[in-house]
Design an enzyme around this catalytic site. Structure first.
Site, PDB file in Angstrom:
ATOM      1  N   ASP A  18       0.827  -1.217   0.000  1.00 38.19           N
ATOM      2  CA  ASP A  18       0.000   0.000   0.000  1.00 38.19           C
ATOM      3  C   ASP A  18       0.861   1.267   0.000  1.00 38.19           C
ATOM      4  OD1 ASP A  18      -2.301   1.476   0.009  1.00 38.19           O
ATOM      5  OD2 ASP A  18      -2.690   1.248   2.151  1.00 38.19           O
ATOM      6  N   GLY A  19       0.269   2.338  -0.520  1.00 36.00           N
ATOM      7  CA  GLY A  19       0.914   3.653  -0.445  1.00 36.00           C
ATOM      8  C   GLY A  19       1.641   4.061  -1.719  1.00 36.00           C
ATOM      9  N   TRP A  23       2.995   7.862  -2.371  1.00 37.52           N
ATOM     10  CA  TRP A  23       4.442   8.010  -2.607  1.00 37.52           C
ATOM     11  C   TRP A  23       4.669   8.895  -3.830  1.00 37.52           C
ATOM     12  CZ3 TRP A  23       7.545   6.613  -6.776  1.00 37.52           C
ATOM     13  CH2 TRP A  23       8.933   6.579  -6.540  1.00 37.52           C
ATOM     14  N   HIS A  35       2.999   3.013  -8.766  1.00 39.95           N
ATOM     15  CA  HIS A  35       2.759   1.586  -9.010  1.00 39.95           C
ATOM     16  C   HIS A  35       3.982   0.937  -9.660  1.00 39.95           C
ATOM     17  CE1 HIS A  35      -1.209   1.962  -7.546  1.00 39.95           C
ATOM     18  NE2 HIS A  35      -1.681   2.668  -8.556  1.00 39.95           N
ATOM     19  N   SER A  63      -7.254  -5.825  -5.682  1.00 45.39           N
ATOM     20  CA  SER A  63      -8.374  -6.379  -4.919  1.00 45.39           C
ATOM     21  C   SER A  63      -9.658  -6.361  -5.755  1.00 45.39           C
ATOM     22  CB  SER A  63      -8.590  -5.564  -3.642  1.00 45.39           C
ATOM     23  OG  SER A  63      -9.212  -4.337  -3.957  1.00 45.39           O
ATOM     24  N   LEU A 129      10.946 -20.387  -2.915  1.00 46.28           N
ATOM     25  CA  LEU A 129       9.869 -19.547  -2.387  1.00 46.28           C
ATOM     26  C   LEU A 129       8.619 -19.617  -3.283  1.00 46.28           C
ATOM     27  CD1 LEU A 129      10.105 -16.074  -0.875  1.00 46.28           C
ATOM     28  CD2 LEU A 129       8.812 -16.230  -2.984  1.00 46.28           C
TER      29      LEU A 129
HETATM   30  C1  FPP Z   1      -1.997   0.127  -3.226  1.00 52.79           C
HETATM   31  O1  FPP Z   1      -1.459   1.425  -3.306  1.00 52.79           O
HETATM   32  C2  FPP Z   1      -1.470  -0.673  -4.292  1.00 52.79           C
HETATM   33  C3  FPP Z   1      -2.202  -1.246  -5.268  1.00 52.79           C
HETATM   34  C4  FPP Z   1      -3.668  -1.126  -5.373  1.00 52.79           C
HETATM   35  C5  FPP Z   1      -1.545  -2.010  -6.330  1.00 52.79           C
HETATM   36  C6  FPP Z   1      -0.376  -2.857  -5.933  1.00 52.79           C
HETATM   37  C7  FPP Z   1       0.341  -3.111  -7.159  1.00 52.79           C
HETATM   38  C8  FPP Z   1       1.658  -3.017  -7.346  1.00 52.79           C
HETATM   39  C9  FPP Z   1       2.661  -2.792  -6.278  1.00 52.79           C
HETATM   40  C10 FPP Z   1       2.135  -3.090  -8.724  1.00 52.79           C
HETATM   41  C11 FPP Z   1       2.742  -4.211  -9.252  1.00 52.79           C
HETATM   42  C12 FPP Z   1       2.485  -5.571  -8.802  1.00 52.79           C
HETATM   43  C13 FPP Z   1       2.948  -6.613  -9.492  1.00 52.79           C
HETATM   44  C14 FPP Z   1       2.555  -7.974  -9.121  1.00 52.79           C
HETATM   45  C15 FPP Z   1       3.844  -6.444 -10.629  1.00 52.79           C
HETATM   46  P1  FPP Z   1      -2.467   2.606  -3.518  1.00 52.79           P
HETATM   47  O2  FPP Z   1      -2.597   2.886  -4.957  1.00 52.79           O
HETATM   48  O3  FPP Z   1      -3.751   2.289  -2.834  1.00 52.79           O
HETATM   49  O4  FPP Z   1      -1.735   3.787  -2.801  1.00 52.79           O
HETATM   50  P2  FPP Z   1      -2.440   4.982  -2.049  1.00 52.79           P
HETATM   51  O5  FPP Z   1      -3.226   4.362  -0.920  1.00 52.79           O
HETATM   52  O6  FPP Z   1      -1.309   5.793  -1.596  1.00 52.79           O
HETATM   53  O7  FPP Z   1      -3.305   5.664  -3.058  1.00 52.79           O
END
Ligand code: FPP
Length: 240
Positions: A18-19, A23, A35, A63, A129
């Site tokens: 998250d975050g 960021w 991302h 999700s 893993l």
């Molecule tokens: C939450 O941060 C993150 C997500 C919804 C996406 C997670 C995905 C990745 C880290 C990208 C790549 C993954 C793979 C498997 C290659 P947010 O967008 O909710 O952040 P915020 O809360 O600061 O808005």
């Protein structure tokens, strides 16, 4: 790192990445940069976790609720998953990583769904893993799916309601092949589960940090593992 007991690592670590958006916004960049940085960070952490001998990581990549985001952001995430698989599967395979997915992949674009199924198939016999990517995953949706399958088995007479216990429910989850996570890490300062591994986290140790996921490092993971090793896990019983 010297203080870490490598014989007492959690076998399965759950990770809420998250975050990323915050960021990027803090740096005045579009959310997509966050991302992208998040995907890079996952590579670093998987490599490190595999090197120190953690057996499984489940990372929350998308999700069931993330479809509510602007289409442009959903598209960027999907294309990141695709390029991650294109660029990383071979190296992961060389490192004996077994890739698997939890979630309803049928809602994804067919070529992406196929790429995921191929990556899982290609790496299925690896002994290192397990990298379990939760994509279009929701803990409640996972339970609904399991209960429906169980109801079907009862309807056909293959199961009786008396047969249903915790073990059988566990077997019907996406994560059937994994032990429950012993440690769940959520960066970015939010203190909630957000529909992640609801059944599996009954006795999971939770660890939070205000750092955003792209700022997470192997050193931060070591700190989480040290804290985990200092916890007193009683599972409802009494102190040893
Ligand atoms: C939450 O941060 C993150 C997500 C919804 C996406 C997670 C995905 C990745 C880290 C990208 C790549 C993954 C793979 C498997 C290659 P947010 O967008 O909710 O952040 P915020 O809360 O600061 O808005």
């Amino acid at each position: 790192m010297e203080k870490l007991n490598l014989d007492k690592l959690p076998r399965h670590v759950a990770l809420i990445m998250d975050g990323n958006g915050r960021w990027a916004q803090k740096k005045g960049l579009p959310r997509s940069f966050g991302h992208k940085a998040g995907a890079e960070k996952l590579k670093t952490i998987v490599r490190f976790a595999s090197d120190i001998g953690i057996s499984a990581i489940t990372a929350y990549a998308f999700s069931t609720e993330n479809w509510k985001r602007p289409q442009n952001e959903v598209d960027i995430l999907m294309s990141l998953f695709s390029s991650y698989l294109t660029n990383e599967v071979e190296e992961l395979h060389q490192n004996q990583v077994r890739i698997m997915f939890s979630g309803d992949l049928s809602r994804l674009a067919k070529p992406l769904e196929q790429k995921m199924l191929d990556a899982a198939q290609y790496t299925r016999n690896n002994q290192g893993l397990t990298l379990n990517l939760a994509v279009n995953y929701g803990g409640r949706a996972e339970l609904v799916r399991a209960f429906r399958s169980l109801a079907d088995k009862i309807a056909t007479g293959e199961l009786k309601s008396d047969d249903i216990g915790e073990d059988i429910i566990t077997e019907y989850l996406y994560t059937a092949s994994l032990p429950d996570p012993e440690l769940l890490i959520r960066p970015s300062g939010d203190l909630r589960l957000s529909n992640f591994l609801l059944w599996q986290t009954a006795y999971t140790e939770l660890w939070f940090t205000p750092l955003n996921w792209p700022d997470f490092t192997p050193q931060v993971l070591v700190q989480a593992l040290l804290d985990f090793q200092a916890r007193d896990r009683r599972f409802g019983g009494l102190k040893k």
